[in-house]
Design a protein around this motif. Sequence first.
Motif, short mmCIF file in Angstrom:
data_model
loop_
_atom_site.label_atom_id
_atom_site.label_comp_id
_atom_site.label_asym_id
_atom_site.label_seq_id
_atom_site.Cartn_x
_atom_site.Cartn_y
_atom_site.Cartn_z
N SER A 20 0.83 -1.21 0.00
CA SER A 20 0.00 0.00 0.00
C SER A 20 0.86 1.26 0.00
O SER A 20 0.35 2.36 -0.04
N SER A 21 2.19 1.11 0.04
CA SER A 21 3.06 2.28 -0.10
C SER A 21 4.40 1.87 -0.71
O SER A 21 5.30 1.40 -0.01
N TYR A 50 3.68 12.25 -9.65
CA TYR A 50 4.18 11.69 -8.38
C TYR A 50 5.64 12.00 -8.09
O TYR A 50 6.11 11.76 -6.97
N THR A 131 4.05 1.48 -12.75
CA THR A 131 2.90 2.35 -12.50
C THR A 131 1.75 2.13 -13.48
O THR A 131 0.74 2.81 -13.37
N ASP A 168 2.30 -0.82 -6.24
CA ASP A 168 1.40 -0.03 -5.41
C ASP A 168 0.16 0.31 -6.25
O ASP A 168 0.23 1.17 -7.14
N LEU A 170 -2.26 2.08 -5.89
CA LEU A 170 -2.73 3.48 -5.88
C LEU A 170 -2.37 4.22 -7.16
O LEU A 170 -3.10 5.11 -7.61
N TYR A 171 -1.24 3.83 -7.77
CA TYR A 171 -0.82 4.51 -9.01
C TYR A 171 -1.84 4.31 -10.14
O TYR A 171 -1.87 5.07 -11.10
N ASN A 173 -4.91 4.79 -10.04
CA ASN A 173 -5.98 5.81 -10.01
C ASN A 173 -5.83 6.84 -11.12
O ASN A 173 -6.82 7.40 -11.58
N SER A 174 -4.60 7.12 -11.53
CA SER A 174 -4.42 8.17 -12.54
C SER A 174 -4.24 7.60 -13.95
O SER A 174 -4.07 8.36 -14.91
N PRO A 214 -10.14 -1.61 -4.19
CA PRO A 214 -8.80 -2.02 -3.75
C PRO A 214 -8.66 -3.53 -3.50
O PRO A 214 -7.66 -4.13 -3.86
N GLN A 218 -6.22 -5.97 -5.54
CA GLN A 218 -5.18 -6.75 -4.86
C GLN A 218 -5.29 -8.24 -5.24
O GLN A 218 -4.29 -8.91 -5.48
#
Length: 364
Positions: A20-21, A50, A131, A168, A170-171, A173-174, A214, A218
């Motif tokens: 997650s990071s 980022y 990413t 990760d 989260l990347y 999302n964009s 999420p 995952q």
Amino acid sequence: MVKSNDIEIPCKESLVVITSSAIEALIAFIKKGTYSRCFLIIDQNVYTRYGEAFLQQLQQKINCLVSYFVVKSGEAVKNLETAGECWQKMHSFQMDRAGLLISMGGGVVTDLSGFAASCYMRGIELVHVPTTLLAMVDASIGGKTGVNLPSGKNLVGTFCQPRRVFIDPLYLNSLSRKEFSSGLAEIIKCGVIEDPSLFAYLETQMDRIMALDPKALQHILHASCAIKAKIVAKDEKENNLRALLNYGHTFGHALETATHYRQYLHGEAVSIGMCCAAEMSFRLGFVDAEFVKRQESLCIQAGLPTELPSSVTSNELFKLMRFDKKTVSGKIHFILPTGIGTARVISDIDERLIESVLDARRGV
Ligand SMILES: NC(=O)c1ccc[n+]([C@@H]2O[C@H](COP(=O)([O-])OP(=O)(O)OC[C@H]3O[C@@H](n4cnc5c(N)ncnc54)[C@H](O)[C@@H]3O)[C@@H](O)[C@H]2O)c1
């Protein structure tokens, strides 16, 4: 520090970490090592979103000097000239053999950085922070690196296993919807060749996946990275088993070449290629019509194209397949599904069958 909910998947000398990071996991990894310097190669679009925050954290929290090189986004930079620029910048930064190269971007940057790391001072350590979805499940894992020549894609390259791959979600999302769908094609591929439960999960959970839930992300990242890692661990240099990962790619590469890499993203061409391969399997009696339908509807749910364009002739595609770099002694190798979760490599396919499959998969 590795978080308790991070997932670790071993792959040869690599460890693929779904986290997650990515930045925290990367910092913890660097702190445990004895690197003299760190050099980041980062995609322009990724840098814009980022880069500054990522570099700031890195520079503040590790004990060695950090420098970076922003490469333009897009396939056009994946060449020897850019690799040369990377080496020159690394040398000006006084990177020695104890330096660590970090890549951050899609498959273009992971391929380019892997190549740069494997040649610089005859090889330095490498870490990927992919990413795009395609880079997360495919390009960053398995150690294939490469650059393009003006005459063709990926014609020069090496095998270089990264020490870590920090994934990760989260990347994502964009990432554009089109790029996200392109990555999904490689995940569908994994389900078809190796994992019926992944295929079933994709069939039932596609809405959640498309909404970037999420937990669902995952789940599919874990399943597909584990498949790629397992196959690479058994056959790193693609002598046999690893060829299965080329499912959909024989037709897909020909289509990408015929359309000059402008009309389709890689995963989109693979999706059409998988539909052609399924049709061929059906005609050879390896799968039933239901299989062809299920795979096609999964690709459609994932936002992927499934039919060849009318602008490209079957004959043109056939010729391109014969000259593909994976064609040996004129024999085209097809990866054909034999059910959901199993596939095999077949070489002696009648030319007329190939052309009739291509005709059948053409949209109007
Ligand atoms: N080595 C391997 O095993 C392997 C496997 C598959 C593909 N590849 C290679 O990968 C490359 C394709 O990779 P790709 O599909 O990731 O393309 P890419 O690297 O060109 O990235 C696609 C686009 O997404 C942008 N992008 C990246 N991350 C983003 C983010 N988080 N948010 C917003 N935009 C973002 C990039 O700037 C680019 O415009 C090809 O060169 C292919 O040959 C290698």
